[in-house]
Design a protein around this motif. Structure first.
Motif: not given
Length: 153
Positions: A46-75
């Motif tokens: 639980q201590a590791k999970l509590d410490a990981m949560e905000p970091v992993v959620r921030a990384l996940g949100a960044h990945y889903l919103v900002n990491v792009k592929r495809g022509a023009g990097g839009r997808a």
């Protein structure tokens, strides 16, 4: 990837410090996260999970919103995200420990997300996504909101 995350990932300093404190000798939050993720038993500490949560959620949100592929990097780089966003959905919520199966922990540290289909916005969301790569968001997930705000900088 964890050795040098993009500079625009929003991981609060307090979350970085909490994560580093879980791994004696870790110099950075990325080293601490990598060490924990590669160790046995972290998913029930639980201590590791509590410490990981905000970091992993921030990384996940960044990945889903900002990491792009495809022509023009839009997808969206993630194929499931791309499917939903092309169909006019909004990125709605990041779910910490949404998939605690072996494969879910291995693939995404258990992170999942929800998409919201707002019927009167589907056409406009699809059009903006296909034309500009704009990702519609709904709800009040603070990690998604911060990643989306940073995407506009």
């Amino acid at each position: 990837c964890l050795g040098s995350p993009p500079a625009d990932v929003a991981v609060p300093l307090s979350a970085q410090a909490a994560l580093v404190a879980q791994v004696p000798g870790a110099a950075t939050w990325t080293a601490a996260l990598k060490h924990i993720a590669e160790s046995r038993g972290w998913a029930s500490d639980q201590a590791k999970l509590d410490a990981m949560e905000p970091v992993v959620r921030a990384l996940g949100a960044h990945y889903l919103v900002n990491v792009k592929r495809g022509a023009g990097g839009r997808a969206a780089y993630d194929p499931v995200a791309n499917f939903h966003l092309r169909n006019g959905a909004c990125l709605h919520q990041i779910d910490w420990r949404g998939n605690t199966s072996y494969s879910g922990l291995r693939q995404s540290l258990g992170l999942m997300c929800n998409y919201n289909y707002v019927l009167d916005q589907i056409g406009a969301n699809n059009e903006r996504y296909v034309r500009d790569g704009a990702i519609a968001v709904s709800g009040d997930d603070p990690y998604i909101a911060l990643a989306a705000a940073r995407a506009k900088l």
